[in-house]
Design a protein around this motif. Structure first.
Motif, PDB file in Angstrom:
ATOM      1  N   LEU A   1       0.840  -1.212   0.000  1.00  0.00           N
ATOM      2  CA  LEU A   1       0.000   0.000   0.000  1.00  0.00           C
ATOM      3  C   LEU A   1       0.875   1.262   0.000  1.00  0.00           C
ATOM      4  CD1 LEU A   1      -2.869  -0.868   2.523  1.00  0.00           C
ATOM      5  CD2 LEU A   1      -2.881  -1.088   0.034  1.00  0.00           C
ATOM      6  N   HIS A   2       2.029   1.181   0.653  1.00  0.00           N
ATOM      7  CA  HIS A   2       2.946   2.328   0.603  1.00  0.00           C
ATOM      8  C   HIS A   2       3.515   2.513  -0.799  1.00  0.00           C
ATOM      9  CE1 HIS A   2       3.302   2.157   5.147  1.00  0.00           C
ATOM     10  NE2 HIS A   2       3.206   3.445   4.916  1.00  0.00           N
ATOM     11  N   ALA A   3       3.675   1.385  -1.509  1.00  0.00           N
ATOM     12  CA  ALA A   3       4.335   1.467  -2.822  1.00  0.00           C
ATOM     13  C   ALA A   3       3.516   2.264  -3.836  1.00  0.00           C
ATOM     14  CB  ALA A   3       4.608   0.056  -3.352  1.00  0.00           C
ATOM     15  N   ILE A   4       2.199   2.404  -3.602  1.00  0.00           N
ATOM     16  CA  ILE A   4       1.405   3.164  -4.584  1.00  0.00           C
ATOM     17  C   ILE A   4       1.428   4.672  -4.309  1.00  0.00           C
ATOM     18  CG2 ILE A   4      -0.086   1.174  -5.087  1.00  0.00           C
ATOM     19  CD1 ILE A   4      -2.313   2.646  -3.516  1.00  0.00           C
ATOM     20  N   SER A   5       2.257   5.091  -3.345  1.00  0.00           N
ATOM     21  CA  SER A   5       2.357   6.535  -3.092  1.00  0.00           C
ATOM     22  C   SER A   5       3.229   7.223  -4.135  1.00  0.00           C
ATOM     23  CB  SER A   5       2.924   6.784  -1.691  1.00  0.00           C
ATOM     24  OG  SER A   5       4.222   6.232  -1.583  1.00  0.00           O
ATOM     25  N   MET A   6       3.981   6.422  -4.900  1.00  0.00           N
ATOM     26  CA  MET A   6       4.805   6.967  -5.990  1.00  0.00           C
ATOM     27  C   MET A   6       4.297   6.364  -7.301  1.00  0.00           C
ATOM     28  SD  MET A   6       7.161   8.997  -4.713  1.00  0.00           S
ATOM     29  CE  MET A   6       8.667   9.095  -5.682  1.00  0.00           C
ATOM     30  N   PRO A   7       4.571   7.039  -8.447  1.00  0.00           N
ATOM     31  CA  PRO A   7       4.118   6.465  -9.719  1.00  0.00           C
ATOM     32  C   PRO A   7       4.609   5.030  -9.843  1.00  0.00           C
ATOM     33  CG  PRO A   7       5.177   8.602 -10.055  1.00  0.00           C
ATOM     34  CD  PRO A   7       5.372   8.253  -8.619  1.00  0.00           C
ATOM     35  N   HIS A   8       3.747   4.115 -10.289  1.00  0.00           N
ATOM     36  CA  HIS A   8       4.190   2.728 -10.374  1.00  0.00           C
ATOM     37  C   HIS A   8       3.455   1.996 -11.488  1.00  0.00           C
ATOM     38  CE1 HIS A   8       0.387   1.709  -8.475  1.00  0.00           C
ATOM     39  NE2 HIS A   8       0.655   0.445  -8.717  1.00  0.00           N
ATOM     40  N   GLU A   9       4.063   0.878 -11.921  1.00  0.00           N
ATOM     41  CA  GLU A   9       3.476   0.006 -12.931  1.00  0.00           C
ATOM     42  C   GLU A   9       2.759  -1.122 -12.203  1.00  0.00           C
ATOM     43  OE1 GLU A   9       3.477  -0.352 -16.236  1.00  0.00           O
ATOM     44  OE2 GLU A   9       4.542   1.545 -16.580  1.00  0.00           O
ATOM     45  N   PRO A  10       1.451  -1.278 -12.380  1.00  0.00           N
ATOM     46  CA  PRO A  10       0.748  -2.365 -11.677  1.00  0.00           C
ATOM     47  C   PRO A  10       1.377  -3.742 -11.890  1.00  0.00           C
ATOM     48  CG  PRO A  10      -0.827  -0.839 -12.619  1.00  0.00           C
ATOM     49  CD  PRO A  10       0.515  -0.393 -13.090  1.00  0.00           C
ATOM     50  N   ALA A  11       1.775  -4.061 -13.127  1.00  0.00           N
ATOM     51  CA  ALA A  11       2.330  -5.408 -13.367  1.00  0.00           C
ATOM     52  C   ALA A  11       3.635  -5.594 -12.594  1.00  0.00           C
ATOM     53  CB  ALA A  11       2.557  -5.632 -14.853  1.00  0.00           C
ATOM     54  N   SER A  12       4.465  -4.546 -12.546  1.00  0.00           N
ATOM     55  CA  SER A  12       5.728  -4.681 -11.802  1.00  0.00           C
ATOM     56  C   SER A  12       5.465  -4.805 -10.311  1.00  0.00           C
ATOM     57  CB  SER A  12       6.648  -3.478 -11.993  1.00  0.00           C
ATOM     58  OG  SER A  12       6.663  -3.068 -13.297  1.00  0.00           O
ATOM     59  N   LEU A  13       4.458  -4.103  -9.802  1.00  0.00           N
ATOM     60  CA  LEU A  13       4.187  -4.184  -8.360  1.00  0.00           C
ATOM     61  C   LEU A  13       3.831  -5.620  -7.981  1.00  0.00           C
ATOM     62  CD1 LEU A  13       3.884  -2.933  -5.564  1.00  0.00           C
ATOM     63  CD2 LEU A  13       1.568  -2.230  -6.185  1.00  0.00           C
ATOM     64  N   ALA A  14       2.983  -6.257  -8.791  1.00  0.00           N
ATOM     65  CA  ALA A  14       2.591  -7.639  -8.488  1.00  0.00           C
ATOM     66  C   ALA A  14       3.808  -8.560  -8.540  1.00  0.00           C
ATOM     67  CB  ALA A  14       1.510  -8.098  -9.465  1.00  0.00           C
ATOM     68  N   ALA A  15       4.626  -8.409  -9.583  1.00  0.00           N
ATOM     69  CA  ALA A  15       5.819  -9.270  -9.710  1.00  0.00           C
ATOM     70  C   ALA A  15       6.793  -8.998  -8.570  1.00  0.00           C
ATOM     71  CB  ALA A  15       6.491  -9.037 -11.061  1.00  0.00           C
ATOM     72  N   ASN A  16       7.010  -7.723  -8.252  1.00  0.00           N
ATOM     73  CA  ASN A  16       7.962  -7.376  -7.184  1.00  0.00           C
ATOM     74  C   ASN A  16       7.486  -7.861  -5.824  1.00  0.00           C
ATOM     75  OD1 ASN A  16       9.702  -6.047  -8.891  1.00  0.00           O
ATOM     76  ND2 ASN A  16       8.827  -4.033  -8.535  1.00  0.00           N
ATOM     77  N   THR A  17       6.174  -7.884  -5.639  1.00  0.00           N
ATOM     78  CA  THR A  17       5.630  -8.346  -4.359  1.00  0.00           C
ATOM     79  C   THR A  17       5.994  -9.815  -4.161  1.00  0.00           C
ATOM     80  OG1 THR A  17       3.843  -6.755  -4.473  1.00  0.00           O
ATOM     81  CG2 THR A  17       3.492  -8.644  -3.022  1.00  0.00           C
ATOM     82  N   ARG A  18       5.764 -10.621  -5.191  1.00  0.00           N
ATOM     83  CA  ARG A  18       6.084 -12.052  -5.062  1.00  0.00           C
ATOM     84  C   ARG A  18       7.591 -12.254  -4.937  1.00  0.00           C
ATOM     85  NH1 ARG A  18       1.615 -12.261  -9.091  1.00  0.00           N
ATOM     86  NH2 ARG A  18      -0.144 -13.066  -7.892  1.00  0.00           N
ATOM     87  N   GLU A  19       8.369 -11.480  -5.702  1.00  0.00           N
ATOM     88  CA  GLU A  19       9.832 -11.635  -5.622  1.00  0.00           C
ATOM     89  C   GLU A  19      10.349 -11.260  -4.241  1.00  0.00           C
ATOM     90  OE1 GLU A  19      11.566  -9.656  -9.002  1.00  0.00           O
ATOM     91  OE2 GLU A  19      10.716 -11.162 -10.361  1.00  0.00           O
ATOM     92  N   MET A  20       9.723 -10.258  -3.642  1.00  0.00           N
ATOM     93  CA  MET A  20      10.191  -9.847  -2.307  1.00  0.00           C
ATOM     94  C   MET A  20       9.878 -10.932  -1.270  1.00  0.00           C
ATOM     95  SD  MET A  20      11.963  -7.563  -0.795  1.00  0.00           S
ATOM     96  CE  MET A  20      12.018  -5.990  -1.634  1.00  0.00           C
ATOM     97  N   VAL A  21       8.763 -11.639  -1.431  1.00  0.00           N
ATOM     98  CA  VAL A  21       8.486 -12.759  -0.514  1.00  0.00           C
ATOM     99  C   VAL A  21       9.600 -13.792  -0.652  1.00  0.00           C
ATOM    100  CG1 VAL A  21       6.852 -14.549   0.193  1.00  0.00           C
ATOM    101  CG2 VAL A  21       6.010 -12.489  -0.894  1.00  0.00           C
ATOM    102  N   ALA A  22       9.934 -14.122  -1.910  1.00  0.00           N
ATOM    103  CA  ALA A  22      10.995 -15.113  -2.141  1.00  0.00           C
ATOM    104  C   ALA A  22      12.303 -14.628  -1.525  1.00  0.00           C
ATOM    105  CB  ALA A  22      11.167 -15.355  -3.642  1.00  0.00           C
ATOM    106  N   ALA A  23      12.598 -13.334  -1.660  1.00  0.00           N
ATOM    107  CA  ALA A  23      13.849 -12.792  -1.122  1.00  0.00           C
ATOM    108  C   ALA A  23      13.870 -12.892   0.402  1.00  0.00           C
ATOM    109  CB  ALA A  23      14.022 -11.340  -1.566  1.00  0.00           C
ATOM    110  N   LEU A  24      12.768 -12.543   1.028  1.00  0.00           N
ATOM    111  CA  LEU A  24      12.742 -12.562   2.501  1.00  0.00           C
ATOM    112  C   LEU A  24      12.889 -13.986   3.029  1.00  0.00           C
ATOM    113  CD1 LEU A  24       9.936  -9.928   3.191  1.00  0.00           C
ATOM    114  CD2 LEU A  24      12.403  -9.625   3.393  1.00  0.00           C
TER     115      LEU A  24
END
Ligand code: TYM
Length: 338
Positions: A46-69
């Motif tokens: 929800l914080h990530a949408i405070s700056m201009p963003h690409e919806p498709a990248s947000l979804a991909a980055n969300t899953r990648e960040m889970v994998a990273a953590l």
């Protein structure tokens, strides 16, 4: 004891995130969940949408960040790992706290000033009220400890101010609605700096990838980035005082010390008097040795989208249950009829 922290899924996990926050997340999980504490770690989508963003990248980055953590050591069976978007209580509590937070407090936030820059009129409302959502993130779970890097300290002070004012205005002294959270900031890695500029913090938003080490970087890339890292012509000093006024040298020595699990003084005992020609390859080797196993796990985990989504779904379910009592108490304290 409640440990709560978040990270924006806006790009690769980098060394600043890892040393400033995630290592502590893992350490606190390993130490405290065995003693009955609860750790909640979330993706601040929800914080990530405070700056201009690409919806498709947000979804991909969300899953990648889970994998990273998970590859860094966050265990979804011991910690509650989720994304804000699946726990509506974050956004709800933010609205309730918007009545308590003051415009003046938000106007003083350095992140708001930096990110909005000269174009305040064109900045999103979300960028301005961002710290109120961050306050909701931690207050919702009665967080006692919040492991973060130095750059988040001001936001946590605001969270404490919001909690205190809400408790004063709407709760009785013996039954406060919110707990005041304490930031946990690592002493040697509070602020990892850019490899290209010792006065700027290492950041996902730096346009130069050479400025940061990413979890996903391979060994050659890590060695090349460290080799090209900005330094000065002097050899390393024998003592920590000798790093004064040498931000790039101080940064590299700090990274080495934290990664090796030792302190700056010991690193200088080992490398004092040597030039960067000797120190840099040693630092590169250490980073490769420590990061390679995590990077390998990451590459494997990121392939299984179903498993990553399941982690978030299960985590969100647990988080929703923990959030409900505080959210209810906040509604009630404000006199809202439901
Ligand atoms: P974010 O996504 O920018 O960073 C995640 C964590 O990494 C730390 N960090 C650093 N630490 C040391 N050196 C650096 N160069 C460096 N860069 C990043 C950050 O301090 C942070 O701990 N607003 C937060 C996310 C958030 C949050 C929260 C954190 C949302 N709600 C509630 C704690 C509690 C952010 O954007 O972090």
């Amino acid at each position: 004891m409640r440990i709560v922290s978040g990270i924006q899924p806006t790009g690769n996990l980098h060394l600043g995130n890892y040393l400033g926050a995630i290592r502590n997340w893992v350490g606190m999980q390993d130490e405290w969940t065995a003693k009955g504490a609860t750790c909640l770690y979330f993706l601040a989508d929800l914080h990530a949408i405070s700056m201009p963003h690409e919806p498709a990248s947000l979804a991909a980055n969300t899953r990648e960040m889970v994998a990273a953590l998970v590859s860094c050591g966050i265990d979804p069976d011991r910690s509650i790992l989720f994304n804000q978007a699946q726990v509506p209580a974050h956004a709800e509590l933010q609205w309730l706290l918007n009545g308590t937070a003051r415009m003046g407090w938000l106007n003083r936030m350095t992140q708001w000033k930096d990110k909005a820059g000269k174009n305040r009129e064109g900045a999103s409302v979300a960028l301005f009220t961002y710290p109120v959502l961050q306050a909701a993130d931690v207050l919702l779970y009665q967080a006692t400890h919040v492991p973060v890097g130095e750059d988040q300290k001001q936001h946590l002070e605001l969270a404490r101010d919001v909690a205190q004012k809400f408790n004063n205005d709407f709760a009785s002294e013996d039954a406060p609605v919110f707990t005041l959270p304490d930031p946990i900031i690592p002493p040697q890695a509070a602020r990892i700096m850019s490899l290209r500029d010792g006065s700027a913090k290492m950041s996902k938003s730096d346009p130069s990838d050479m400025s940061r080490i990413n979890l996903v970087d391979d060994a050659d890339t890590i060695m090349a980035k460290i080799k090209k890292a900005k330094t000065d012509p002097e050899p390393l000093p024998e003592t920590a005082e000798g790093l004064e006024g040498r931000p790039e040298a101080r940064n590299l020595v700090g990274i080495y010390a934290t990664m090796a699990g030792t302190d700056v003084a010991s690193v200088l005992t080992q490398f004092g008097g040597q030039g960067f020609g000797q120190f840099k390859p040693a630092l590169g080797d250490l980073l490769v040795e420590k990061l390679a196993p995590m990077a390998a796990r990451y590459r494997e985990l990121r392939e299984d989208q179903g498993a990553l989504d399941a982690i978030l779904r299960k985590g969100a379910e647990k988080a929703r249950a923990l959030a409900t009592p505080t959210l209810d108490a906040a509604y009630q304290a404000l006199g809202l009829v439901r």
